[in-house]
Scaffold this motif. Sequence first.
Motif, PDB file in Angstrom:
ATOM      1  N   PHE A 276       0.812  -1.218   0.000  1.00 46.11           N
ATOM      2  CA  PHE A 276       0.000   0.000   0.000  1.00 46.11           C
ATOM      3  C   PHE A 276       0.849   1.273   0.000  1.00 46.11           C
ATOM      4  O   PHE A 276       0.329   2.368   0.115  1.00 46.11           O
ATOM      5  CB  PHE A 276      -0.940  -0.002   1.208  1.00 46.11           C
ATOM      6  N   ARG A 277       2.159   1.084  -0.113  1.00 45.60           N
ATOM      7  CA  ARG A 277       3.060   2.241  -0.149  1.00 45.60           C
ATOM      8  C   ARG A 277       2.625   3.245  -1.194  1.00 45.60           C
ATOM      9  O   ARG A 277       2.642   4.443  -0.980  1.00 45.60           O
ATOM     10  CB  ARG A 277       4.483   1.789  -0.512  1.00 45.60           C
ATOM     11  N   ARG A 278       2.280   2.687  -2.373  1.00 46.32           N
ATOM     12  CA  ARG A 278       1.956   3.569  -3.494  1.00 46.32           C
ATOM     13  C   ARG A 278       0.743   4.430  -3.199  1.00 46.32           C
ATOM     14  O   ARG A 278       0.590   5.501  -3.752  1.00 46.32           O
ATOM     15  CB  ARG A 278       1.725   2.726  -4.750  1.00 46.32           C
ATOM     16  N   LEU A 279      -0.129   3.942  -2.302  1.00 42.85           N
ATOM     17  CA  LEU A 279      -1.293   4.738  -1.920  1.00 42.85           C
ATOM     18  C   LEU A 279      -0.943   5.719  -0.810  1.00 42.85           C
ATOM     19  O   LEU A 279      -1.814   6.372  -0.246  1.00 42.85           O
ATOM     20  CB  LEU A 279      -2.423   3.826  -1.451  1.00 42.85           C
ATOM     21  N   GLY A 280       0.336   5.756  -0.483  1.00 42.94           N
ATOM     22  CA  GLY A 280       0.768   6.736   0.515  1.00 42.94           C
ATOM     23  C   GLY A 280       0.787   6.218   1.941  1.00 42.94           C
ATOM     24  O   GLY A 280       0.901   6.993   2.879  1.00 42.94           O
ATOM     25  N   VAL A 281       0.676   4.890   2.115  1.00 38.36           N
ATOM     26  CA  VAL A 281       0.780   4.343   3.469  1.00 38.36           C
ATOM     27  C   VAL A 281       2.258   4.248   3.848  1.00 38.36           C
ATOM     28  O   VAL A 281       3.023   3.577   3.165  1.00 38.36           O
ATOM     29  CB  VAL A 281       0.136   2.941   3.557  1.00 38.36           C
ATOM     30  N   PRO A 282       2.675   4.943   4.919  1.00 36.48           N
ATOM     31  CA  PRO A 282       4.092   4.929   5.272  1.00 36.48           C
ATOM     32  C   PRO A 282       4.461   3.659   6.038  1.00 36.48           C
ATOM     33  O   PRO A 282       4.641   3.681   7.250  1.00 36.48           O
ATOM     34  CB  PRO A 282       4.244   6.176   6.143  1.00 36.48           C
ATOM     35  N   ALA A 283       4.576   2.543   5.309  1.00 38.59           N
ATOM     36  CA  ALA A 283       4.774   1.245   5.954  1.00 38.59           C
ATOM     37  C   ALA A 283       6.049   1.210   6.786  1.00 38.59           C
ATOM     38  O   ALA A 283       6.032   0.852   7.965  1.00 38.59           O
ATOM     39  CB  ALA A 283       4.812   0.148   4.889  1.00 38.59           C
ATOM     40  N   HIS A 284       7.154   1.590   6.163  1.00 37.81           N
ATOM     41  CA  HIS A 284       8.426   1.518   6.879  1.00 37.81           C
ATOM     42  C   HIS A 284       8.432   2.442   8.092  1.00 37.81           C
ATOM     43  O   HIS A 284       8.880   2.071   9.173  1.00 37.81           O
ATOM     44  CB  HIS A 284       9.579   1.874   5.954  1.00 37.81           C
ATOM     45  N   GLU A 285       7.919   3.644   7.900  1.00 35.00           N
ATOM     46  CA  GLU A 285       7.939   4.633   8.983  1.00 35.00           C
ATOM     47  C   GLU A 285       7.117   4.134  10.166  1.00 35.00           C
ATOM     48  O   GLU A 285       7.528   4.281  11.323  1.00 35.00           O
ATOM     49  CB  GLU A 285       7.405   5.976   8.492  1.00 35.00           C
ATOM     50  N   LEU A 286       5.955   3.546   9.886  1.00 34.39           N
ATOM     51  CA  LEU A 286       5.123   3.019  10.973  1.00 34.39           C
ATOM     52  C   LEU A 286       5.861   1.932  11.743  1.00 34.39           C
ATOM     53  O   LEU A 286       5.873   1.922  12.973  1.00 34.39           O
ATOM     54  CB  LEU A 286       3.813   2.460  10.404  1.00 34.39           C
ATOM     55  N   ALA A 287       6.501   1.037  10.996  1.00 34.26           N
ATOM     56  CA  ALA A 287       7.225  -0.054  11.649  1.00 34.26           C
ATOM     57  C   ALA A 287       8.372   0.505  12.498  1.00 34.26           C
ATOM     58  O   ALA A 287       8.613   0.052  13.616  1.00 34.26           O
ATOM     59  CB  ALA A 287       7.761  -1.024  10.602  1.00 34.26           C
ATOM     60  N   MET A 288       9.067   1.497  11.946  1.00 38.34           N
ATOM     61  CA  MET A 288      10.178   2.121  12.677  1.00 38.34           C
ATOM     62  C   MET A 288       9.666   2.765  13.965  1.00 38.34           C
ATOM     63  O   MET A 288      10.286   2.644  15.027  1.00 38.34           O
ATOM     64  CB  MET A 288      10.801   3.186  11.768  1.00 38.34           C
ATOM     65  N   MET A 289       8.531   3.439  13.867  1.00 40.57           N
ATOM     66  CA  MET A 289       7.958   4.082  15.050  1.00 40.57           C
ATOM     67  C   MET A 289       7.617   3.046  16.108  1.00 40.57           C
ATOM     68  O   MET A 289       7.871   3.242  17.300  1.00 40.57           O
ATOM     69  CB  MET A 289       6.701   4.871  14.670  1.00 40.57           C
ATOM     70  N   MET A 290       7.033   1.931  15.662  1.00 40.34           N
ATOM     71  CA  MET A 290       6.684   0.875  16.614  1.00 40.34           C
ATOM     72  C   MET A 290       7.931   0.335  17.300  1.00 40.34           C
ATOM     73  O   MET A 290       7.959   0.134  18.513  1.00 40.34           O
ATOM     74  CB  MET A 290       5.975  -0.271  15.900  1.00 40.34           C
ATOM     75  N   THR A 291       8.973   0.098  16.494  1.00 38.35           N
ATOM     76  CA  THR A 291      10.217  -0.428  17.063  1.00 38.35           C
ATOM     77  C   THR A 291      10.770   0.529  18.109  1.00 38.35           C
ATOM     78  O   THR A 291      11.144   0.127  19.209  1.00 38.35           O
ATOM     79  CB  THR A 291      11.265  -0.626  15.953  1.00 38.35           C
ATOM     80  N   ILE A 292      10.823   1.805  17.757  1.00 35.92           N
ATOM     81  CA  ILE A 292      11.397   2.783  18.683  1.00 35.92           C
ATOM     82  C   ILE A 292      10.542   2.891  19.940  1.00 35.92           C
ATOM     83  O   ILE A 292      11.062   2.954  21.062  1.00 35.92           O
ATOM     84  CB  ILE A 292      11.560   4.147  17.991  1.00 35.92           C
ATOM     85  N   ALA A 293       9.219   2.847  19.752  1.00 27.81           N
ATOM     86  CA  ALA A 293       8.341   2.901  20.921  1.00 27.81           C
ATOM     87  C   ALA A 293       8.623   1.714  21.840  1.00 27.81           C
ATOM     88  O   ALA A 293       8.813   1.868  23.044  1.00 27.81           O
ATOM     89  CB  ALA A 293       6.885   2.905  20.477  1.00 27.81           C
ATOM     90  N   LEU A 294       8.705   0.516  21.240  1.00 28.19           N
ATOM     91  CA  LEU A 294       8.963  -0.680  22.037  1.00 28.19           C
ATOM     92  C   LEU A 294      10.319  -0.606  22.713  1.00 28.19           C
ATOM     93  O   LEU A 294      10.489  -1.027  23.851  1.00 28.19           O
ATOM     94  CB  LEU A 294       8.911  -1.925  21.149  1.00 28.19           C
TER      95      LEU A 294
END
Lengths: 281, 264
Positions: free
Chosen positions: B147-165
């Motif tokens: 869904f990246r092409r639709l503008g879903v920031p997949a990597h950024e979301l995952a990175m945020m989750m990792t940093i939060a954890l």
Amino acid sequence: MKQPLVRFTNVSFTYARAQGRGGWQALRDVNLEVFEHEFVAVLGRNGSGKSTLAKHVNALLTPTSGQVLVAGLDTSVPENVWEIRQKVGMVFQNPDNQLVATTVEEDVAFGPENLGIPPAEIQRRVTEALEAVGMLQYRLHPPHRLSGGQKQRVAIAGIVSMRPKCIVLDEPTAMLDPAGRREVMETIHRLNKEEGITVLHITHHMDEVIGADRVLVMDQGRIVLEGTPREVFSQGELLRELHLDVPQITDLAQRLASRGVSIPSGILTVNEMVMHLCPSD
Amino acid sequence: MRFRNLTIGQHIPGNSVVHRLDPRTKILGTTLLIVLLFAVNGFIGYGLVALAIAGVIHLAKLPWRYVIRGLRPLLVILLLTVGLNVFLTEGEVIFRLWFLTITREGLARGGMMGTRLVLLIVGTSLLTLTTSPIQLTDGIESLLNPFRRLGVPAHELAMMMTIALRFIPTLLEETEKIMKAQMARGADFQSGGLMQRAKSLIPLLVPLFVSAFRRADELAIAMEARGYRGGQGRTKFRELRFGRIDAVAIALLVTFTVVVGVFF
Ligand SMILES: Nc1ncnc2c1ncn2[C@@H]1O[C@H](COP(=O)(O)OP(=O)(O)OP(=O)(O)O)[C@@H](O)[C@H]1O
Ligand SMILES: [Mg+2]
């Protein structure tokens, strides 16, 4: 002559101030060359510009005037930044705020992942890097369960896994207890000797400077003194003027010398002191 | 202190079939469960879902008590939902006490809502219980990638989750440290009315936020220094592998969902 790995030519840097009321000049006309495999220590009181200097080496900051070359690449050219950060890694003071991932091995893999290295190769590098800092048995631990010294070694492994030519460490031991400091210093020296990685080590601890090839002393944005540890510490007077100490044993030697005992002023270790006082041994 | 009994989102490491499934399979399974729970309308359907969940718990070799304990933090919400449904549904009155009336329809609906919630909580907790946070973020990133092409920031979301954890334990530790420091200066976090207690949090929250911002700033610099420039051109150290058991699991899950969803 050999080309230096890092070369500063007349580098000045001014921090912009928010309200436009002038800036703070943190580096003034710095000239510096660091050669491959060298271990260079940087001393200087708070605010003397050490961290600013460090951030110039891997293009986190670029000079306001002058030029910084890393392996021949100009840090002011945006296209070079990527390659420069592969060549120069940086370790910071607070071990907590530079670990990104939830396990040790994931964190060490972070740099290589950024470089786009294939997974199998990353595995190899992670193992190697953790081995190099003696943290292999902790690879699955979460960072927050480690001691300060261990965290800092993981941070170093995270740089080593990127296979840099040079590591810049900005007061990596400032938040550690003596045991942690020793661990980290041993690791840095081993990487320098065995892996041939160039080290730029910033510190407030005089005893961490003794093993360096060269010492730079900074004050008010300038490099005011430069030489081997022995040369630098024999300038006791000047160092005290700059609000820096000399190692305790050097201080003792200088006091003895001033009382008329015949002893050189550049003594660095207890052993040397013993050798000079009791030459028969 | 009070943070010790936080069990939601806990992971119990293991080597069961369920643990070894690709995280994407488990995320899909959890999604199907949620859909199913809203599609089903009857106790037979719920019974079948409960059986399926019990089967997974058994396969995953999870301690039953631990799984059930996951309900505790949500007990208030659970009781409230059931209570509201039981008491506020109109219909044939079967019991009346003062202003409380219980109707047959209310009992049925309350029972359904309660069952649905319990199954939802227990079922979804299986995902985090059997999947490590790393796998979970990898799975989410991989599923969102198309869904990246639709503008879903997949990597950024995952990175945020990792940093939060990564930083939750650090910040909890820091919270305790600040609380102790303020208590040593005479701060009182336990007593007083609601307003008083909310006020007493200010000397806790202010230093906590200040430090969190400083951490974020330093972390950003450290990440940049390590060559981070977003998801582009980045490789993953750990690759997800969709294997035969995943195919089997998905086939089972889809069949189950369709059958139960359509017939019950
Ligand atoms: N982001 C900034 N904005 C404005 N001025 C800054 C900034 N960072 C540092 N300075 C100023 O630049 C000077 C040099 O700072 P620098 O951090 O390089 O010193 P340092 O030698 O590393 O000190 P320390 O021993 O405290 O780490 C200081 O006077 C500092 O106040
Ligand atoms: Mg500094």
